[in-house]
Design an enzyme around this catalytic site. Sequence first.
Site, PDB file in Angstrom:
ATOM      1  N   ARG A  34     -22.513   4.583  12.687  1.00  0.00           N
ATOM      2  CA  ARG A  34     -22.456   3.661  11.544  1.00  0.00           C
ATOM      3  C   ARG A  34     -23.806   3.595  10.838  1.00  0.00           C
ATOM      4  O   ARG A  34     -24.853   3.565  11.495  1.00  0.00           O
ATOM      5  CB  ARG A  34     -22.045   2.257  12.010  1.00  0.00           C
ATOM      6  CG  ARG A  34     -20.682   2.262  12.655  1.00  0.00           C
ATOM      7  CD  ARG A  34     -19.909   0.967  12.540  1.00  0.00           C
ATOM      8  NE  ARG A  34     -18.650   1.129  13.278  1.00  0.00           N
ATOM      9  CZ  ARG A  34     -17.562   1.724  12.779  1.00  0.00           C
ATOM     10  NH1 ARG A  34     -17.560   2.168  11.536  1.00  0.00           N
ATOM     11  NH2 ARG A  34     -16.481   1.875  13.513  1.00  0.00           N
ATOM     12  N   ASP A  35     -23.750   3.571   9.508  1.00  0.00           N
ATOM     13  CA  ASP A  35     -24.971   3.402   8.720  1.00  0.00           C
ATOM     14  C   ASP A  35     -25.555   2.020   9.020  1.00  0.00           C
ATOM     15  O   ASP A  35     -24.831   1.025   9.103  1.00  0.00           O
ATOM     16  CB  ASP A  35     -24.660   3.551   7.222  1.00  0.00           C
ATOM     17  CG  ASP A  35     -25.917   3.781   6.406  1.00  0.00           C
ATOM     18  OD1 ASP A  35     -26.076   4.890   5.865  1.00  0.00           O
ATOM     19  OD2 ASP A  35     -26.755   2.840   6.297  1.00  0.00           O
ATOM     20  N   ASN A  96     -26.313  13.732   0.054  1.00  0.00           N
ATOM     21  CA  ASN A  96     -27.454  13.826  -0.846  1.00  0.00           C
ATOM     22  C   ASN A  96     -28.393  14.929  -0.372  1.00  0.00           C
ATOM     23  O   ASN A  96     -28.570  15.121   0.834  1.00  0.00           O
ATOM     24  CB  ASN A  96     -28.202  12.493  -0.876  1.00  0.00           C
ATOM     25  CG  ASN A  96     -27.337  11.365  -1.400  1.00  0.00           C
ATOM     26  OD1 ASN A  96     -26.632  11.547  -2.393  1.00  0.00           O
ATOM     27  ND2 ASN A  96     -27.357  10.220  -0.750  1.00  0.00           N
ATOM     28  N   GLU A 104     -32.967  10.487   1.500  1.00  0.00           N
ATOM     29  CA  GLU A 104     -34.064   9.784   2.191  1.00  0.00           C
ATOM     30  C   GLU A 104     -34.375  10.421   3.531  1.00  0.00           C
ATOM     31  O   GLU A 104     -35.535  10.484   3.938  1.00  0.00           O
ATOM     32  CB  GLU A 104     -33.696   8.317   2.420  1.00  0.00           C
ATOM     33  CG  GLU A 104     -33.689   7.492   1.150  1.00  0.00           C
ATOM     34  CD  GLU A 104     -33.108   6.104   1.382  1.00  0.00           C
ATOM     35  OE1 GLU A 104     -33.029   5.664   2.545  1.00  0.00           O
ATOM     36  OE2 GLU A 104     -32.719   5.485   0.383  1.00  0.00           O
ATOM     37  N   VAL A 105     -33.350  10.830   4.253  1.00  0.00           N
ATOM     38  CA  VAL A 105     -33.550  11.362   5.607  1.00  0.00           C
ATOM     39  C   VAL A 105     -33.294  12.875   5.574  1.00  0.00           C
ATOM     40  O   VAL A 105     -32.180  13.310   5.249  1.00  0.00           O
ATOM     41  CB  VAL A 105     -32.603  10.677   6.616  1.00  0.00           C
ATOM     42  CG1 VAL A 105     -32.851  11.230   8.020  1.00  0.00           C
ATOM     43  CG2 VAL A 105     -32.785   9.167   6.594  1.00  0.00           C
ATOM     44  N   HIS A 109     -26.662  14.953   6.435  1.00  0.00           N
ATOM     45  CA  HIS A 109     -25.691  13.917   6.787  1.00  0.00           C
ATOM     46  C   HIS A 109     -24.685  13.770   5.663  1.00  0.00           C
ATOM     47  O   HIS A 109     -25.018  13.894   4.494  1.00  0.00           O
ATOM     48  CB  HIS A 109     -26.362  12.568   7.077  1.00  0.00           C
ATOM     49  CG  HIS A 109     -27.336  12.119   6.034  1.00  0.00           C
ATOM     50  ND1 HIS A 109     -28.595  12.677   5.904  1.00  0.00           N
ATOM     51  CD2 HIS A 109     -27.241  11.172   5.062  1.00  0.00           C
ATOM     52  CE1 HIS A 109     -29.234  12.074   4.910  1.00  0.00           C
ATOM     53  NE2 HIS A 109     -28.425  11.174   4.374  1.00  0.00           N
ATOM     54  N   HIS A 111     -22.132  10.975   4.186  1.00  0.00           N
ATOM     55  CA  HIS A 111     -21.708   9.574   4.195  1.00  0.00           C
ATOM     56  C   HIS A 111     -20.195   9.552   4.005  1.00  0.00           C
ATOM     57  O   HIS A 111     -19.685  10.212   3.081  1.00  0.00           O
ATOM     58  CB  HIS A 111     -22.296   8.804   3.011  1.00  0.00           C
ATOM     59  CG  HIS A 111     -23.797   8.724   2.965  1.00  0.00           C
ATOM     60  ND1 HIS A 111     -24.492   7.575   3.268  1.00  0.00           N
ATOM     61  CD2 HIS A 111     -24.738   9.639   2.618  1.00  0.00           C
ATOM     62  CE1 HIS A 111     -25.789   7.775   3.098  1.00  0.00           C
ATOM     63  NE2 HIS A 111     -25.968   9.024   2.710  1.00  0.00           N
TER      64      HIS A 111
HETATM   65  P1  AMP Z   1     -29.700   9.289   2.262  1.00  0.00           P
HETATM   66  O1  AMP Z   1     -30.299   8.455   1.172  1.00  0.00           O
HETATM   67  O2  AMP Z   1     -28.476  10.048   1.829  1.00  0.00           O
HETATM   68  O3  AMP Z   1     -30.728  10.170   2.929  1.00  0.00           O
HETATM   69  O4  AMP Z   1     -29.141   8.270   3.331  1.00  0.00           O
HETATM   70  C1  AMP Z   1     -29.835   7.864   4.461  1.00  0.00           C
HETATM   71  C2  AMP Z   1     -29.007   6.754   5.094  1.00  0.00           C
HETATM   72  O5  AMP Z   1     -29.473   6.546   6.412  1.00  0.00           O
HETATM   73  C3  AMP Z   1     -29.064   5.414   4.360  1.00  0.00           C
HETATM   74  O6  AMP Z   1     -27.739   5.043   3.980  1.00  0.00           O
HETATM   75  C4  AMP Z   1     -29.640   4.467   5.427  1.00  0.00           C
HETATM   76  O7  AMP Z   1     -29.064   3.190   5.360  1.00  0.00           O
HETATM   77  C5  AMP Z   1     -29.304   5.181   6.717  1.00  0.00           C
HETATM   78  N1  AMP Z   1     -30.148   4.895   7.849  1.00  0.00           N
HETATM   79  C6  AMP Z   1     -31.513   4.889   7.884  1.00  0.00           C
HETATM   80  N2  AMP Z   1     -31.938   4.637   9.132  1.00  0.00           N
HETATM   81  C7  AMP Z   1     -30.838   4.510   9.907  1.00  0.00           C
HETATM   82  C8  AMP Z   1     -30.621   4.260  11.290  1.00  0.00           C
HETATM   83  N3  AMP Z   1     -31.625   4.087  12.144  1.00  0.00           N
HETATM   84  N4  AMP Z   1     -29.338   4.190  11.742  1.00  0.00           N
HETATM   85  C9  AMP Z   1     -28.303   4.356  10.888  1.00  0.00           C
HETATM   86  N5  AMP Z   1     -28.450   4.607   9.574  1.00  0.00           N
HETATM   87  C10 AMP Z   1     -29.696   4.682   9.094  1.00  0.00           C
END
Ligand code: AMP
Length: 125
Positions: A34-35, A96, A104-105, A109, A111
């Site tokens: 879960r996000d 993304n 961001e990460v 991934h 969503h």
């Molecule tokens: P993106 O902007 O597509 O890279 O999405 C990164 C997602 O990771 C965002 O929706 C964040 O809310 C989610 N996120 C960041 N840290 C964590 C975590 N520790 N556990 C679960 N989701 C996370």
Amino acid sequence: MAYLYDDQNIFAKILRKEIPNTTVLETEHTLAFRDLYPQAPVHVLVIPKGPYVCYDHFAEAASEAEIVDFTRAIAKVCAQEGVKPEDADGYRMISNAGRNGVQEVPHLHVHILGGRPMGRMVAQA
Ligand code: AMP
């Protein structure tokens, strides 16, 4: 230019169990959890266990077994979460990539978002 994978990213830490997550599905090559900051009643992230930065990297570099496992895991999550259009009201999948994708990460991934209407596909800039 080859992708450089940063193994200090937060999802790499989740895969190494250095930080917790709420797992909804785990398979040989894939983890779904879960996000942490859900943007819809259903908001699950599906990631490959391998070190891939984004979807095009994965599609080029992953094995067929990883690709099949990841693709089927996404469908299993949709079924488990009750968002398949044949059973319920559907979902949106987003992946993304890079700066313009506002990723961001830097670990691939997808969503899966559902449980409410998702609105327009892309926000107006
Ligand atoms: P993106 O902007 O597509 O890279 O999405 C990164 C997602 O990771 C965002 O929706 C964040 O809310 C989610 N996120 C960041 N840290 C964590 C975590 N520790 N556990 C679960 N989701 C996370």
